[in-house]
Design an enzyme around this catalytic site. Structure first.
Site, PDB file in Angstrom:
ATOM      1  N   HIS A  38     -21.674  18.416   3.798  1.00 33.29           N
ATOM      2  CA  HIS A  38     -22.883  19.010   4.803  1.00 33.29           C
ATOM      3  C   HIS A  38     -22.305  20.092   5.484  1.00 33.29           C
ATOM      4  CE1 HIS A  38     -25.731  15.674   3.807  1.00 33.29           C
ATOM      5  NE2 HIS A  38     -26.656  16.041   4.132  1.00 33.29           N
ATOM      6  N   LYS A 107     -28.992   5.130   3.682  1.00 38.81           N
ATOM      7  CA  LYS A 107     -29.358   4.030   4.473  1.00 38.81           C
ATOM      8  C   LYS A 107     -29.433   3.900   5.773  1.00 38.81           C
ATOM      9  CE  LYS A 107     -24.711   1.613   4.572  1.00 38.81           C
ATOM     10  NZ  LYS A 107     -24.522   1.496   6.291  1.00 38.81           N
TER      11      LYS A 107
END
Lengths: 206, 290
Positions: A38, A107
């Site tokens: 990222h 998650k």
């Protein structure tokens, strides 16, 4: 709560139909990206440079897989469950706005900045069962490509996967501003008082 | 086969076993949770967990991609012939297991990045215990995932906060953990000692078979009381609000300084992974059951 099967590139209307609590299966292309991927992707973007992968309309998977290279040089997935998405909260809003993926897979849920970006850019967050790495690996049909492996290492680099019915994903952030994990959190906060009383941490009525 | 080679092979097998096969008591707890689950979301999530660990066992592949940072609990008998060489043997075993199982390379050097083989300064970490009058070596491989490590906590409470303070700290820690560490959780809690001792005991508490309680009845009562209460938080499987939040609470208590009340809490995700074996000085191996 419905069950949906979507194929990448996913169109805006398909994403708009999804609501929190729905079950979702994705086919097509998903790309792994964790903290460092990222960061690097956004650094390149901000420097006006092009990424090796076009994220538009596809899935971003918060995952650091275990991969194995065969003697002929082909990569196979050994285990590929989701990692904790909360770590990517500091990047995701900017990432969604810069690269326009349609599904973020991970998650544990994400925060309000990601929720806002999902609403503005029409994206969803799908929760995959944490740790269920072999179930995930079985739905990955092909390793199409890998980028930044040398620099970031196996867990952090970009793995480009072709998937078939990848899921079940629980839609936990939809494009209408709803966040399932935030809703659960609110209920948990209410339950805390009850639990304090049960454990005599605070007196009943206190 | 020479003893060092036997130890190395056992260590490789323990790492393989830890990441591919859950301890019996953990498996049982998860199967029971699935059997007792009432709602769709809890059932779907627990079924995915059960399918995953059964696939792992039958295919001998890691149940989770995060195969953890490697540590070993070592109980070395004072008469066991190989002690000083153990760290090197365990490093070699870790490197081989990383390739063979395979394990994900998870040891990151602060400046040089991922070492690629799960070995780095101090890693694999060894928890040493020397056992008097023994010629046995007990080895437990304990790979710990990052997600559940990041939610572990140390509380340095004021002694005046007492038992209420301890309970509050544990409840608040589980609330903060929320969905982040892959619930249903197995909790290890260490009370007393000092800042590092409490954390150490907390981790060690996770080695106890699930369903067993501390032999001290007062501590056992506290374990049961907390297990029941923490599930009332209803964080649920994977934090989705349904099904169990915590499947076991194990507490170990040490003496403490009059002015300190340390409480350590170590979370394990549903994949509460560890595997152990005993080797005698002749090289005979007995695998342990948790």
């Amino acid at each position: 709560m419905g069950e949906f099967h979507l194929t990448t590139p996913i169109i805006e209307e398909a994403v708009r139909r999804l609501k929190v609590g729905d079950t979702l299966y994705v086919s097509g292309t998903i790309v792994t990206a964790r903290d460092e991927a990222h960061l690097k992707a956004l650094e390149l973007h901000n420097a006006g440079k092009k990424l090796p992968v076009n994220f538009e309309g596809i899935g971003v998977f918060h995952c650091g897989p275990v991969m194995k290279k065969s003697e002929t040089g082909e990569w196979t997935v050994i285990a590929a469950g989701p990692t904790t998405s909360a770590r990517m909260e500091i990047f995701e809003e900017e990432f969604i706005k810069a690269f326009h993926p349609r599904i973020i897979i991970g998650k544990g849920g994400m925060g309000m900045r990601t929720t806002k970006a999902c609403q503005e850019e029409v994206c969803v967050y799908g929760a995959f069962t944490g740790g269920a790495a072999l179930l995930a690996a079985n739905r990955i049909k092909k390793v199409k490509d890998v980028f930044w492996l040398q620099e970031l290492g196996m867990p952090e680099c970009l793995w480009v996967y072709e998937v078939k019915d990848f899921g079940p994903l629980v839609v936990a952030i939809d494009s209408h501003g709803n966040n399932l994990f935030a809703q659960v959190n609110d209920r948990v906060r209410e339950n805390v008082t009850k639990v304090y009383k049960q454990l005599h941490i605070i007196e009943p009525g206190g | 086969m020479e003893l060092p080679e036997i130890i190395e092979n056992v260590a490789i097998e323990l790492l393989r076993s830890a990441v591919t096969k859950l301890p019996d008591s953990v498996e049982k707890a998860l199967l029971k949770a699935l059997e007792e689950s009432q709602t769709d979301v809890a059932k779907t999530q627990l079924q995915a967990i059960v399918d995953d660990f059964i696939t792992a066992k039958t295919s001998i592949l890691p149940m989770c991609q995060d195969t953890g940072v490697v540590s070993f609990f070592v109980k070395a008998g004072e008469h066991f012939p190989i002690i000083a060489e153990l760290p090197n043997i365990l490093k070699k075993a870790t490197i081989k297991a990383t390739h063979d199982v395979p394990l994900r390379p998870n040891a990151v050097d602060l400046f040089k990045g991922n070492t690629g083989n799960n070995v780095a300064d101090y890693i694999p970490w060894i928890y040493w215990e020397i056992v008097p009058n023994s010629n046995m070596l007990e080895l437990v491989a304990f790979p710990k995932g990052g997600g559940s490590t990041n939610i572990s906590k140390l509380g340095l409470l004021k002694p005046g906060e007492g038992l209420k303070g301890i309970k509050r700290f544990i409840v608040d820690s589980v609330v903060d953990a929320g969905a982040k560490g892959c619930p249903p959780y197995f909790l290890g809690i260490g009370i007393g000692g000092g800042e590092d001792i409490a954390m150490n005991l907390a981790k060690k508490a996770l080695l106890r078979s699930v369903g067993t309680h501390n032999t001290n009845l007062k501590i056992a009562e506290l374990e049961k009381e907390l297990l029941k209460a923490l599930n009332e938080l209803k964080i649920g499987v994977m934090g989705l609000g349904e099904g169990p939040t915590v499947l076991s609470v194990h507490i170990e208590v040490a003496g403490r300084h009059p002015a300190s009340l340390p409480v350590g809490i170590v979370f394990s995700c549903w994949a509460d992974r560890h595997a152990g074996a005993r080797i005698d000085s002749e090289g005979n191996i007995t695998y342990l059951n948790f």
